[in-house]
Design an enzyme around this catalytic site. Structure first.
Site, PDB file in Angstrom:
ATOM      1  N   ARG A   1      12.877  37.311  50.806  1.00 38.56           N
ATOM      2  CA  ARG A   1      13.074  38.665  50.275  1.00 38.56           C
ATOM      3  C   ARG A   1      11.880  39.567  50.573  1.00 38.56           C
ATOM      4  NH1 ARG A   1      14.752  36.424  44.384  1.00 38.56           N
ATOM      5  NH2 ARG A   1      13.002  35.092  44.932  1.00 38.56           N
TER       6      ARG A   1
ATOM      7  N   TYR B   1      34.558  32.597  53.188  1.00 43.92           N
ATOM      8  CA  TYR B   1      34.922  33.752  52.343  1.00 43.92           C
ATOM      9  C   TYR B   1      34.121  35.005  52.705  1.00 43.92           C
ATOM     10  CZ  TYR B   1      31.161  32.098  49.121  1.00 43.92           C
ATOM     11  OH  TYR B   1      29.977  31.679  48.566  1.00 43.92           O
TER      12      TYR B   1
HETATM   13  C1  HXC Z   1      25.002  34.201  35.579  1.00 38.66           C
HETATM   14  C2  HXC Z   1      22.858  33.962  36.399  1.00 38.66           C
HETATM   15  C3  HXC Z   1      23.086  32.604  36.696  1.00 38.66           C
HETATM   16  C4  HXC Z   1      24.391  32.054  36.363  1.00 38.66           C
HETATM   17  C5  HXC Z   1      21.065  33.066  37.281  1.00 38.66           C
HETATM   18  N1  HXC Z   1      21.581  34.210  36.777  1.00 38.66           N
HETATM   19  N2  HXC Z   1      21.972  32.075  37.237  1.00 38.66           N
HETATM   20  N3  HXC Z   1      23.796  34.766  35.857  1.00 38.66           N
HETATM   21  N4  HXC Z   1      25.308  32.892  35.818  1.00 38.66           N
HETATM   22  N5  HXC Z   1      24.699  30.784  36.604  1.00 38.66           N
HETATM   23  C6  HXC Z   1      20.915  35.500  36.649  1.00 38.66           C
HETATM   24  C7  HXC Z   1      19.660  35.436  35.820  1.00 38.66           C
HETATM   25  O1  HXC Z   1      19.936  35.512  34.420  1.00 38.66           O
HETATM   26  C8  HXC Z   1      18.911  36.670  36.325  1.00 38.66           C
HETATM   27  O2  HXC Z   1      19.446  37.861  35.801  1.00 38.66           O
HETATM   28  C9  HXC Z   1      19.261  36.679  37.812  1.00 38.66           C
HETATM   29  O3  HXC Z   1      20.471  35.928  37.941  1.00 38.66           O
HETATM   30  C10 HXC Z   1      18.186  36.030  38.669  1.00 38.66           C
HETATM   31  O4  HXC Z   1      17.951  34.716  38.174  1.00 38.66           O
HETATM   32  P1  HXC Z   1      16.602  33.917  38.434  1.00 38.66           P
HETATM   33  O5  HXC Z   1      16.769  32.559  37.891  1.00 38.66           O
HETATM   34  O6  HXC Z   1      15.434  34.747  37.973  1.00 38.66           O
HETATM   35  O7  HXC Z   1      16.581  33.982  40.034  1.00 38.66           O
HETATM   36  P2  HXC Z   1      15.800  33.109  41.093  1.00 38.66           P
HETATM   37  O8  HXC Z   1      14.692  32.319  40.435  1.00 38.66           O
HETATM   38  O9  HXC Z   1      15.476  34.026  42.216  1.00 38.66           O
HETATM   39  O10 HXC Z   1      16.893  32.025  41.566  1.00 38.66           O
HETATM   40  C11 HXC Z   1      17.957  32.404  42.394  1.00 38.66           C
HETATM   41  C12 HXC Z   1      19.238  31.647  42.044  1.00 38.66           C
HETATM   42  C13 HXC Z   1      18.997  30.103  42.006  1.00 38.66           C
HETATM   43  C14 HXC Z   1      20.276  32.047  43.097  1.00 38.66           C
HETATM   44  C15 HXC Z   1      19.730  32.102  40.662  1.00 38.66           C
HETATM   45  O11 HXC Z   1      20.217  29.416  41.734  1.00 38.66           O
HETATM   46  C16 HXC Z   1      18.408  29.594  43.307  1.00 38.66           C
HETATM   47  O12 HXC Z   1      17.186  29.529  43.456  1.00 38.66           O
HETATM   48  N6  HXC Z   1      19.248  29.209  44.289  1.00 38.66           N
HETATM   49  C17 HXC Z   1      18.812  28.729  45.625  1.00 38.66           C
HETATM   50  C18 HXC Z   1      19.659  27.595  46.151  1.00 38.66           C
HETATM   51  C19 HXC Z   1      21.140  27.829  46.084  1.00 38.66           C
HETATM   52  O13 HXC Z   1      21.663  28.653  45.341  1.00 38.66           O
HETATM   53  N7  HXC Z   1      21.849  27.014  46.908  1.00 38.66           N
HETATM   54  C20 HXC Z   1      23.289  27.049  46.981  1.00 38.66           C
HETATM   55  C21 HXC Z   1      23.735  27.736  48.237  1.00 38.66           C
HETATM   56  S1  HXC Z   1      25.370  27.269  48.422  1.00 38.66           S
HETATM   57  P3  HXC Z   1      18.787  38.624  34.513  1.00 38.66           P
HETATM   58  O14 HXC Z   1      19.624  39.849  34.336  1.00 38.66           O
HETATM   59  O15 HXC Z   1      18.881  37.660  33.365  1.00 38.66           O
HETATM   60  O16 HXC Z   1      17.362  38.938  34.893  1.00 38.66           O
HETATM   61  C22 HXC Z   1      26.329  28.385  49.140  1.00 38.66           C
HETATM   62  C23 HXC Z   1      27.661  27.733  49.556  1.00 38.66           C
HETATM   63  C24 HXC Z   1      28.856  28.570  49.575  1.00 38.66           C
HETATM   64  O17 HXC Z   1      25.986  29.500  49.319  1.00 38.66           O
HETATM   65  C25 HXC Z   1      30.171  27.863  49.852  1.00 38.66           C
HETATM   66  C26 HXC Z   1      30.359  26.466  49.312  1.00 38.66           C
HETATM   67  C27 HXC Z   1      31.639  25.805  49.654  1.00 38.66           C
HETATM   68  P1  NAP Z   2      20.620  24.406  49.559  1.00 37.27           P
HETATM   69  O1  NAP Z   2      20.139  23.036  49.891  1.00 37.27           O
HETATM   70  O2  NAP Z   2      20.470  24.885  48.147  1.00 37.27           O
HETATM   71  O3  NAP Z   2      19.931  25.409  50.571  1.00 37.27           O
HETATM   72  C1  NAP Z   2      19.479  26.690  50.233  1.00 37.27           C
HETATM   73  C2  NAP Z   2      18.047  26.832  50.733  1.00 37.27           C
HETATM   74  O4  NAP Z   2      17.654  28.204  50.645  1.00 37.27           O
HETATM   75  C3  NAP Z   2      17.031  26.021  49.920  1.00 37.27           C
HETATM   76  O5  NAP Z   2      16.226  25.266  50.792  1.00 37.27           O
HETATM   77  C4  NAP Z   2      16.188  27.075  49.224  1.00 37.27           C
HETATM   78  O6  NAP Z   2      14.836  26.632  49.094  1.00 37.27           O
HETATM   79  C5  NAP Z   2      16.310  28.239  50.195  1.00 37.27           C
HETATM   80  N1  NAP Z   2      16.067  29.543  49.541  1.00 37.27           N
HETATM   81  C6  NAP Z   2      16.712  30.054  48.464  1.00 37.27           C
HETATM   82  N2  NAP Z   2      16.185  31.246  48.154  1.00 37.27           N
HETATM   83  C7  NAP Z   2      15.211  31.500  49.050  1.00 37.27           C
HETATM   84  C8  NAP Z   2      14.315  32.575  49.253  1.00 37.27           C
HETATM   85  N3  NAP Z   2      14.303  33.652  48.440  1.00 37.27           N
HETATM   86  N4  NAP Z   2      13.431  32.500  50.277  1.00 37.27           N
HETATM   87  C9  NAP Z   2      13.418  31.421  51.109  1.00 37.27           C
HETATM   88  N5  NAP Z   2      14.249  30.376  50.971  1.00 37.27           N
HETATM   89  C10 NAP Z   2      15.125  30.408  49.941  1.00 37.27           C
HETATM   90  O7  NAP Z   2      22.181  24.556  49.903  1.00 37.27           O
HETATM   91  P2  NAP Z   2      23.029  24.227  51.233  1.00 37.27           P
HETATM   92  O8  NAP Z   2      24.368  23.802  50.755  1.00 37.27           O
HETATM   93  O9  NAP Z   2      22.260  23.376  52.143  1.00 37.27           O
HETATM   94  O10 NAP Z   2      23.205  25.686  51.863  1.00 37.27           O
HETATM   95  C11 NAP Z   2      22.671  26.018  53.135  1.00 37.27           C
HETATM   96  C12 NAP Z   2      23.452  27.179  53.728  1.00 37.27           C
HETATM   97  O11 NAP Z   2      24.798  26.793  53.967  1.00 37.27           O
HETATM   98  C13 NAP Z   2      23.532  28.417  52.858  1.00 37.27           C
HETATM   99  O12 NAP Z   2      23.476  29.580  53.666  1.00 37.27           O
HETATM  100  C14 NAP Z   2      24.896  28.319  52.247  1.00 37.27           C
HETATM  101  O13 NAP Z   2      25.412  29.556  51.834  1.00 37.27           O
HETATM  102  C15 NAP Z   2      25.663  27.751  53.410  1.00 37.27           C
HETATM  103  N6  NAP Z   2      26.926  27.115  53.081  1.00 37.27           N
HETATM  104  C16 NAP Z   2      26.941  25.911  52.468  1.00 37.27           C
HETATM  105  C17 NAP Z   2      28.156  25.307  52.209  1.00 37.27           C
HETATM  106  C18 NAP Z   2      28.236  23.954  51.572  1.00 37.27           C
HETATM  107  O14 NAP Z   2      29.341  23.450  51.370  1.00 37.27           O
HETATM  108  N7  NAP Z   2      27.117  23.309  51.266  1.00 37.27           N
HETATM  109  C19 NAP Z   2      29.346  25.948  52.561  1.00 37.27           C
HETATM  110  C20 NAP Z   2      29.280  27.195  53.175  1.00 37.27           C
HETATM  111  C21 NAP Z   2      28.066  27.769  53.449  1.00 37.27           C
HETATM  112  P3  NAP Z   2      13.831  27.123  47.911  1.00 37.27           P
HETATM  113  O15 NAP Z   2      14.577  27.020  46.636  1.00 37.27           O
HETATM  114  O16 NAP Z   2      12.673  26.198  48.066  1.00 37.27           O
HETATM  115  O17 NAP Z   2      13.432  28.536  48.252  1.00 37.27           O
END
Ligand code: HXC
Ligand code: NAP
Length: 286
Positions: free
Chosen positions: A69, A149
């Site tokens: 970001r 999606y």
């Molecule tokens: C509602 C939520 C929430 C939840 C967080 N928030 N989790 N709201 N339901 N489950 C809100 C918080 O209250 C806060 O708002 C805001 O979101 C930011 O939350 P933080 O915890 O401060 O954010 P941050 O530390 O930056 O963490 C980001 C995150 C976290 C996205 C919330 O889950 C993360 O770090 N994710 C990284 C890995 C990840 O998500 N991997 C999956 C990718 S899979 P407020 O208003 O309270 O401040 C993918 C696959 C797709 O994309 C397809 C699969 C088939």
């Molecule tokens: P994952 O292991 O949670 O991967 C997400 C990665 O993003 C983590 O390594 C996380 O590391 C990093 N990340 C999150 N926020 C970040 C930030 N602000 N800056 C830098 N790095 C950040 O999940 P995954 O399933 O492997 O997903 C990988 C990709 O595949 C994603 O783009 C996801 O949308 C896509 N995808 C996954 C699926 C599935 O079935 N798994 C399906 C469709 C698409 P840190 O938390 O250390 O930052």
């Protein structure tokens, strides 16, 4: 899938490269001879992954902490990669954030947090690396990980759908605009590939059982990480040198199963088809 030296001499940067699918793709790139730079926010996770990946493949992995970001942190990744390897040939925008929620329950900040990681993060990386490649007149490849999606939309993951849709628009737009610089821009839309990060946030508790992805996929199984890695390695390599602006789904046919109007007839048992055939044939003269 590719020959052993398919990525030899290439340096590839993977955002979110220390976990899940990013790590799986990176490990295969190393096997094919690439140097790797992996980035994410958690330094300890990154460093551990880098050491393990090096040991597993014998390749070179540089771990650089970076929150995608923040544009300055992204510029630092580029600087560190150039210092370590002299050039960068490929960028894999893989970092993402996501969670399921009814949209009306989300705060504005919750919505922004996903847009900022997925869309703004991919924009930041693509812009920083693209400016560098254009200045240096270097050919390069950008590969963006979206989702199916991104083009169908999906309820309950609306911030992610909006952000991935934006990344897909960027993919197609830059494929045209930066094609003249020799920069190819493509995307992969994966279906379900189990990872800890995704499953914890998208299928918490017993949802994984109740909403079993296998049942949504015509091939009746989820994806294997190596299957995604094969496609990513090909697309980022010179073997895909004429592929530009494409999004390739790798989902076992999942999104099409949800789309076809009569696909639900799959539920009809074979023995009932005799009855239906008789009924549809008798409708001939009516
Ligand atoms: C509602 C939520 C929430 C939840 C967080 N928030 N989790 N709201 N339901 N489950 C809100 C918080 O209250 C806060 O708002 C805001 O979101 C930011 O939350 P933080 O915890 O401060 O954010 P941050 O530390 O930056 O963490 C980001 C995150 C976290 C996205 C919330 O889950 C993360 O770090 N994710 C990284 C890995 C990840 O998500 N991997 C999956 C990718 S899979 P407020 O208003 O309270 O401040 C993918 C696959 C797709 O994309 C397809 C699969 C088939
Ligand atoms: P994952 O292991 O949670 O991967 C997400 C990665 O993003 C983590 O390594 C996380 O590391 C990093 N990340 C999150 N926020 C970040 C930030 N602000 N800056 C830098 N790095 C950040 O999940 P995954 O399933 O492997 O997903 C990988 C990709 O595949 C994603 O783009 C996801 O949308 C896509 N995808 C996954 C699926 C599935 O079935 N798994 C399906 C469709 C698409 P840190 O938390 O250390 O930052």
């Amino acid at each position: 899938m590719l020959r052993d030296d398919a990525l030899k001499g290439k340096t590839i940067v993977i955002t979110g490269g220390g976990t899940g699918l990013g790590r799986a793709m990176g490990t295969y790139f190393l096997t094919l001879g690439a140097n790797l730079v992996i980035t994410s926010r958690k330094t300890d996770v990154l460093q551990k992954a880098a050491a393990e990946m090096e040991q597993e493949t014998g390749g070179k992995v540089l771990a650089v902490t970076c929150d995608v970001r923040d544009y300055e942190q992204v510029e630092n990744v580029l600087a560190e990669a150039l210092k370590a390897f002299g050039k960068v040939d490929g960028l894999l925008n893989n970092a993402a954030g996501n969670f399921i929620s009814p949209t009306e329950r989300l705060s504005a900040n919750a919505f922004s947090s996903i847009i900022d990681i997925v869309l703004k993060g991919s924009v930041n990386c693509t812009l920083a690396f693209g400016k560098h490649w254009i200045k240096e007149k270097q050919k390069a490849s950008v590969l963006n990980i979206v989702t199916t999606y991104a083009f169908t939309g999906s309820a309950y993951v609306v911030p992610s759908a909006c952000a991935k849709g934006g990344v897909l628009a960027m993919t197609r737009s830059l494929a045209v605009e930066w094609g003249k610089y020799g920069i190819r821009t493509n995307a992969i839309a994966p279906g379900p590939f189990p990872t800890k990060g995704a499953w914890e946030r998208l299928l918490p508790g017993d949802l994984a059982e109740k909403f079993d992805f296998k049942n949504r996929v015509p091939l009746k199984r989820v994806g294997e990480h190596q299957e995604l890695a094969n496609l990513a390695a090909f697309l980022i390599s010179d073997f895909a040198g004429y592929i530009n602006g494409e999004v390739i789904s790798i989902d076992g046919g999942e999104w099409l199963q949800g789309a076809g109007q009569f696909n639900g007839l799959e539920a009809i048992p074979n023995e009932m088809w005799d009855q239906f055939e008789a009924m549809t044939r008798s409708a001939k003269g009516s």
